[in-house]
Enzyme design. Structure first.
Site, mmCIF file in Angstrom:
data_model
loop_
_atom_site.group_PDB
_atom_site.id
_atom_site.type_symbol
_atom_site.label_atom_id
_atom_site.label_comp_id
_atom_site.label_asym_id
_atom_site.label_seq_id
_atom_site.Cartn_x
_atom_site.Cartn_y
_atom_site.Cartn_z
ATOM 1 N N GLY A 15 0.785 -1.234 0.000
ATOM 2 C CA GLY A 15 0.000 0.000 0.000
ATOM 3 C C GLY A 15 0.817 1.283 0.000
ATOM 4 O O GLY A 15 0.375 2.290 0.546
ATOM 5 N N ASN A 17 1.315 3.088 -2.633
ATOM 6 C CA ASN A 17 0.506 4.013 -3.444
ATOM 7 C C ASN A 17 -0.660 4.576 -2.628
ATOM 8 O O ASN A 17 -1.010 5.742 -2.755
ATOM 9 C CB ASN A 17 -0.016 3.315 -4.698
ATOM 10 C CG ASN A 17 1.012 3.313 -5.811
ATOM 11 O OD1 ASN A 17 1.305 4.346 -6.400
ATOM 12 N ND2 ASN A 17 1.588 2.149 -6.070
ATOM 13 N N ASN A 102 -7.054 1.992 -12.363
ATOM 14 C CA ASN A 102 -6.032 1.016 -11.959
ATOM 15 C C ASN A 102 -4.666 1.597 -12.277
ATOM 16 O O ASN A 102 -4.500 2.269 -13.291
ATOM 17 C CB ASN A 102 -6.221 -0.289 -12.739
ATOM 18 C CG ASN A 102 -5.173 -1.332 -12.390
ATOM 19 O OD1 ASN A 102 -4.905 -1.597 -11.209
ATOM 20 N ND2 ASN A 102 -4.551 -1.924 -13.401
ATOM 21 N N HIS A 104 -0.670 0.648 -13.043
ATOM 22 C CA HIS A 104 0.156 -0.479 -13.482
ATOM 23 C C HIS A 104 1.588 0.011 -13.676
ATOM 24 O O HIS A 104 1.798 1.079 -14.265
ATOM 25 C CB HIS A 104 -0.400 -1.055 -14.789
ATOM 26 C CG HIS A 104 0.327 -2.280 -15.236
ATOM 27 N ND1 HIS A 104 0.134 -3.514 -14.647
ATOM 28 C CD2 HIS A 104 1.277 -2.462 -16.180
ATOM 29 C CE1 HIS A 104 0.932 -4.402 -15.224
ATOM 30 N NE2 HIS A 104 1.645 -3.777 -16.154
ATOM 31 N N ASP A 145 -5.925 -5.298 -16.866
ATOM 32 C CA ASP A 145 -4.910 -4.342 -17.340
ATOM 33 C C ASP A 145 -5.280 -3.729 -18.686
ATOM 34 O O ASP A 145 -4.412 -3.415 -19.509
ATOM 35 C CB ASP A 145 -3.515 -4.985 -17.433
ATOM 36 C CG ASP A 145 -2.877 -5.168 -16.061
ATOM 37 O OD1 ASP A 145 -3.287 -4.485 -15.108
ATOM 38 O OD2 ASP A 145 -1.949 -5.996 -15.957
HETATM 39 C C1 GRF Z 1 2.397 -1.028 -7.787
HETATM 40 O O1 GRF Z 1 3.575 -1.228 -8.509
HETATM 41 C C2 GRF Z 1 1.215 -0.906 -8.708
HETATM 42 O O2 GRF Z 1 1.521 -0.294 -9.933
HETATM 43 C C3 GRF Z 1 0.844 -2.336 -8.945
HETATM 44 O O3 GRF Z 1 1.052 -2.951 -7.690
HETATM 45 C C4 GRF Z 1 2.039 -2.247 -6.955
HETATM 46 C C5 GRF Z 1 1.459 -1.904 -5.621
HETATM 47 O O4 GRF Z 1 2.416 -1.347 -4.768
HETATM 48 N N1 GRF Z 1 -0.484 -2.474 -9.483
HETATM 49 P P1 GRF Z 1 1.988 -0.742 -3.365
HETATM 50 O O5 GRF Z 1 1.213 -1.808 -2.623
HETATM 51 O O6 GRF Z 1 1.165 0.487 -3.625
HETATM 52 O O7 GRF Z 1 3.279 -0.417 -2.677
#
Ligand code: GRF
Length: 202
Positions: A15, A17, A102, A104, A145
């Site tokens: 998490g 992000n 989403n 990616h 995706d």
């Molecule tokens: C990120 O690289 C995102 O792009 C992908 O999964 C990863 C999640 O990372 N879908 P985090 O849990 O936010 O650190």
């Protein structure tokens, strides 16, 4: 000023992000994360939410009706998949079409699809001899995706990169791009036409 958009974030892992989004929205009134959902109990993303007093939920894989009920109970306007490793049931995609994003860690349509997650993505980019990779944020459709790309940002592949090193630089860019797109979404600045999407300037 219109009320903050109510955002749900779905995450299966650490998490980071989610954390970047929390921090950006701390100083931005357009959106508020009001729910964090995961398919697994131990996901650290849930802990991040709990520390901030944000509601959390475990969603059963594939159970569309209960996911829709959960989202509607929390009056969710936008759903953000940030490291969510499950396919979102089609009825949920339909209900939130144009309101589900989403992120990616590559330049879709390259290096996406089933099995392309985590370090596998970056290993594949390096194995293909790409000179650049990057980040994609797209609207979610029924295909994994896939769906209209809202924003992409490039990351240069450096000589001597390993999957770990490339992943770390890509992740930094993810932490910038995701909040930008979510704020644009909350402000009603994501536009779509046919299969395309873009962000309108402020
Ligand atoms: C990120 O690289 C995102 O792009 C992908 O999964 C990863 C999640 O990372 N879908 P985090 O849990 O936010 O650190």
């Amino acid at each position: 000023m219109s009320p903050a958009a109510r955002v749900a974030v779905f995450a299966s892992g650490g998490g980071t992000n989610l954390e970047a989004l929390f921090e950006a929205l701390d100083t931005h009134p357009a959106a508020e994360i009001v729910l964090v959902a995961s398919d697994r109990e131990g996901a650290f993303a849930l802990e991040r939410a709990a520390r901030r007093g944000v509601a959390t939920a475990i969603v059963a894989h594939g159970d569309g009706p209960s996911i829709i009920e959960l989202l509607e109970t929390h009056a969710i306007g936008w759903v953000v998949l940030a490291g969510y490793l499950r396919i979102v049931p089609p009825e949920v995609v339909r209900r939130y079409r144009g309101r589900m994003l989403n992120i990616h860690p590559a330049l879709l349509p390259k290096f996406g699809g089933a099995g392309m997650y985590g370090e596998r993505v970056h290993a594949a980019v390096l194995a293909a001899g790409e000179t650049e990779s990057g980040v994609t944020v797209h609207l979610v459709d029924e295909v994994y995706d896939h769906g209209p790309i809202v924003a992409q940002r490039k990351v240069t592949v450096q000589s001597g990169d390993t999957p770990e090193r490339l992943a770390a630089r890509v992740l930094e860019v993810e932490h910038e791009l995701l909040p930008e797109v979510v704020i644009a979404a909350a402000e009603g600045r994501i536009r779509t036409k046919d299969d395309r999407a873009w962000i309108e300037d402020e």
